[in-house]
Design a protein around this motif. Structure first.
Motif, PDB file in Angstrom:
ATOM      1  N   GLY A   1       0.825  -1.197   0.000  1.00 16.60           N
ATOM      2  CA  GLY A   1       0.000   0.000   0.000  1.00 16.60           C
ATOM      3  C   GLY A   1       0.865   1.254   0.000  1.00 16.60           C
ATOM      4  N   PRO A   2       0.297   2.391  -0.393  1.00 17.15           N
ATOM      5  CA  PRO A   2       1.079   3.630  -0.455  1.00 17.15           C
ATOM      6  C   PRO A   2       1.500   4.144   0.920  1.00 17.15           C
ATOM      7  CG  PRO A   2      -1.223   4.064  -0.918  1.00 17.15           C
ATOM      8  CD  PRO A   2      -1.070   2.577  -0.837  1.00 17.15           C
ATOM      9  N   ASP A   3       0.797   3.757   1.974  1.00 19.69           N
ATOM     10  CA  ASP A   3       1.131   4.226   3.319  1.00 19.69           C
ATOM     11  C   ASP A   3       2.002   3.236   4.090  1.00 19.69           C
ATOM     12  OD1 ASP A   3      -0.410   6.472   2.860  1.00 19.69           O
ATOM     13  OD2 ASP A   3      -2.215   5.517   3.627  1.00 19.69           O
ATOM     14  N   MET A   4       2.426   2.182   3.438  1.00 19.91           N
ATOM     15  CA  MET A   4       3.228   1.173   4.122  1.00 19.91           C
ATOM     16  C   MET A   4       4.627   1.698   4.424  1.00 19.91           C
ATOM     17  SD  MET A   4       4.945  -2.403   3.263  1.00 19.91           S
ATOM     18  CE  MET A   4       6.373  -1.485   2.890  1.00 19.91           C
ATOM     19  N   ILE A   5       5.069   1.467   5.637  1.00 21.11           N
ATOM     20  CA  ILE A   5       6.419   1.841   6.045  1.00 21.11           C
ATOM     21  C   ILE A   5       7.329   0.669   5.689  1.00 21.11           C
ATOM     22  CG2 ILE A   5       7.889   2.434   8.003  1.00 21.11           C
ATOM     23  CD1 ILE A   5       5.324   3.488   9.360  1.00 21.11           C
ATOM     24  N   PRO A   6       8.468   0.897   5.021  1.00 26.41           N
ATOM     25  CA  PRO A   6       9.314  -0.213   4.572  1.00 26.41           C
ATOM     26  C   PRO A   6       9.742  -1.166   5.686  1.00 26.41           C
ATOM     27  CG  PRO A   6      10.051   1.828   3.600  1.00 26.41           C
ATOM     28  CD  PRO A   6       8.979   2.170   4.578  1.00 26.41           C
ATOM     29  N   PHE A   7      10.042  -0.642   6.863  1.00 28.48           N
ATOM     30  CA  PHE A   7      10.459  -1.482   7.976  1.00 28.48           C
ATOM     31  C   PHE A   7       9.571  -1.171   9.179  1.00 28.48           C
ATOM     32  CE2 PHE A   7      14.218  -0.793   5.370  1.00 28.48           C
ATOM     33  CZ  PHE A   7      14.492  -2.106   5.021  1.00 28.48           C
ATOM     34  N   PRO A   8       8.397  -1.793   9.235  1.00 31.90           N
ATOM     35  CA  PRO A   8       7.424  -1.433  10.281  1.00 31.90           C
ATOM     36  C   PRO A   8       7.902  -1.836  11.669  1.00 31.90           C
ATOM     37  CG  PRO A   8       6.684  -3.370   9.096  1.00 31.90           C
ATOM     38  CD  PRO A   8       7.918  -2.869   8.389  1.00 31.90           C
ATOM     39  N   GLY A   9       7.456  -1.070  12.642  1.00 31.47           N
ATOM     40  CA  GLY A   9       7.798  -1.362  14.020  1.00 31.47           C
ATOM     41  C   GLY A   9       6.892  -2.420  14.642  1.00 31.47           C
ATOM     42  N   GLN A  10       5.790  -2.770  13.973  1.00 29.30           N
ATOM     43  CA  GLN A  10       4.891  -3.777  14.519  1.00 29.30           C
ATOM     44  C   GLN A  10       5.455  -5.174  14.291  1.00 29.30           C
ATOM     45  OE1 GLN A  10       3.544  -1.911  11.779  1.00 29.30           O
ATOM     46  NE2 GLN A  10       1.949  -0.620  12.624  1.00 29.30           N
ATOM     47  N   ARG A  11       4.690  -6.127  14.723  1.00 32.75           N
ATOM     48  CA  ARG A  11       5.057  -7.524  14.545  1.00 32.75           C
ATOM     49  C   ARG A  11       4.991  -7.896  13.062  1.00 32.75           C
ATOM     50  NH1 ARG A  11       5.810 -12.086  17.348  1.00 32.75           N
ATOM     51  NH2 ARG A  11       4.858 -13.979  16.569  1.00 32.75           N
ATOM     52  N   ILE A  12       5.958  -8.644  12.594  1.00 30.09           N
ATOM     53  CA  ILE A  12       6.036  -9.056  11.198  1.00 30.09           C
ATOM     54  C   ILE A  12       5.740 -10.544  11.116  1.00 30.09           C
ATOM     55  CG2 ILE A  12       7.560  -9.287   9.206  1.00 30.09           C
ATOM     56  CD1 ILE A  12       9.074  -6.851  10.276  1.00 30.09           C
ATOM     57  N   GLN A  13       4.948 -10.926  10.120  1.00 24.66           N
ATOM     58  CA  GLN A  13       4.598 -12.328   9.927  1.00 24.66           C
ATOM     59  C   GLN A  13       5.202 -12.819   8.607  1.00 24.66           C
ATOM     60  OE1 GLN A  13       0.419 -13.060   9.543  1.00 24.66           O
ATOM     61  NE2 GLN A  13       0.625 -15.155  10.273  1.00 24.66           N
ATOM     62  N   ARG A  14       5.788 -14.008   8.635  1.00 26.03           N
ATOM     63  CA  ARG A  14       6.404 -14.585   7.449  1.00 26.03           C
ATOM     64  C   ARG A  14       5.404 -15.495   6.738  1.00 26.03           C
ATOM     65  NH1 ARG A  14      11.450 -18.462   8.061  1.00 26.03           N
ATOM     66  NH2 ARG A  14       9.853 -20.048   8.253  1.00 26.03           N
ATOM     67  N   HIS A  15       5.380 -15.384   5.423  1.00 27.49           N
ATOM     68  CA  HIS A  15       4.516 -16.223   4.588  1.00 27.49           C
ATOM     69  C   HIS A  15       5.423 -16.983   3.620  1.00 27.49           C
ATOM     70  CE1 HIS A  15       1.086 -17.449   2.219  1.00 27.49           C
ATOM     71  NE2 HIS A  15       1.660 -16.946   1.140  1.00 27.49           N
ATOM     72  N   ASP A  16       5.386 -18.320   3.695  1.00 27.59           N
ATOM     73  CA  ASP A  16       6.249 -19.143   2.847  1.00 27.59           C
ATOM     74  C   ASP A  16       5.613 -19.360   1.486  1.00 27.59           C
ATOM     75  OD1 ASP A  16       8.022 -19.381   4.913  1.00 27.59           O
ATOM     76  OD2 ASP A  16       7.305 -21.335   5.554  1.00 27.59           O
ATOM     77  N   ILE A  17       6.453 -19.314   0.454  1.00 28.92           N
ATOM     78  CA  ILE A  17       6.042 -19.584  -0.907  1.00 28.92           C
ATOM     79  C   ILE A  17       6.898 -20.727  -1.428  1.00 28.92           C
ATOM     80  CG2 ILE A  17       5.931 -18.626  -3.256  1.00 28.92           C
ATOM     81  CD1 ILE A  17       5.465 -15.936  -1.979  1.00 28.92           C
ATOM     82  N   LEU A  18       6.298 -21.607  -2.197  1.00 30.23           N
ATOM     83  CA  LEU A  18       6.992 -22.771  -2.762  1.00 30.23           C
ATOM     84  C   LEU A  18       7.579 -23.641  -1.667  1.00 30.23           C
ATOM     85  CD1 LEU A  18       8.708 -21.137  -5.845  1.00 30.23           C
ATOM     86  CD2 LEU A  18       6.672 -22.574  -5.835  1.00 30.23           C
ATOM     87  N   GLY A  19       6.790 -23.901  -0.652  1.00 28.49           N
ATOM     88  CA  GLY A  19       7.211 -24.798   0.411  1.00 28.49           C
ATOM     89  C   GLY A  19       8.356 -24.275   1.255  1.00 28.49           C
ATOM     90  N   GLY A  20       8.512 -22.965   1.341  1.00 32.65           N
ATOM     91  CA  GLY A  20       9.564 -22.375   2.161  1.00 32.65           C
ATOM     92  C   GLY A  20      10.803 -21.976   1.387  1.00 32.65           C
ATOM     93  N   LEU A  21      10.817 -22.167   0.082  1.00 27.34           N
ATOM     94  CA  LEU A  21      11.964 -21.762  -0.733  1.00 27.34           C
ATOM     95  C   LEU A  21      12.103 -20.244  -0.738  1.00 27.34           C
ATOM     96  CD1 LEU A  21      14.225 -22.629  -2.682  1.00 27.34           C
ATOM     97  CD2 LEU A  21      12.583 -22.373  -4.533  1.00 27.34           C
ATOM     98  N   ILE A  22      10.961 -19.556  -0.791  1.00 27.47           N
ATOM     99  CA  ILE A  22      10.926 -18.097  -0.795  1.00 27.47           C
ATOM    100  C   ILE A  22      10.065 -17.659   0.382  1.00 27.47           C
ATOM    101  CG2 ILE A  22      10.168 -16.063  -2.074  1.00 27.47           C
ATOM    102  CD1 ILE A  22      10.578 -17.689  -4.632  1.00 27.47           C
ATOM    103  N   HIS A  23      10.467 -16.607   1.046  1.00 31.55           N
ATOM    104  CA  HIS A  23       9.708 -16.061   2.173  1.00 31.55           C
ATOM    105  C   HIS A  23       9.280 -14.636   1.839  1.00 31.55           C
ATOM    106  CE1 HIS A  23      11.260 -19.434   4.435  1.00 31.55           C
ATOM    107  NE2 HIS A  23      12.488 -19.035   4.177  1.00 31.55           N
TER     108      HIS A  23
END
Length: 84
Positions: A56-78
């Protein structure tokens, strides 16, 4: 146009297909579809100040909140997204 296709092919090989054992054509098509989605929307681009096109246009590149990881291709890419 040819340079864009060559760039995608080189990147897909380096980041995706060279790291996986592809079983058959159906598996290859599924892997390339998932990687293409990541390449187009979730991957940071230098032209966008290292933001992904889906951000989104208001997204901060390195947010101070909690970050969640989403795996793609069985964990090859995060991909990482804030939990806001």
């Amino acid at each position: 146009m040819n340079a864009h296709a060559e760039r995608f092919i080189r990147t897909a090989r380096a980041e995706c297909t060279h790291r996986l054992l592809i079983y058959n054509e159906q598996h290859l098509r599924r892997v390339l579809a998932d990687y293409g989605e990541h390449y187009d929307r979730g991957r940071p681009h230098r032209a966008l100040q290292l933001r992904a096109p889906a951000d989104g246009p208001d997204m901060i590149p390195f947010p101070g909140q909690r970050i969640q990881r989403h795996d793609i291709l069985g964990g090859l890419i995060h991909e990482y997204k804030d939990t806001a």
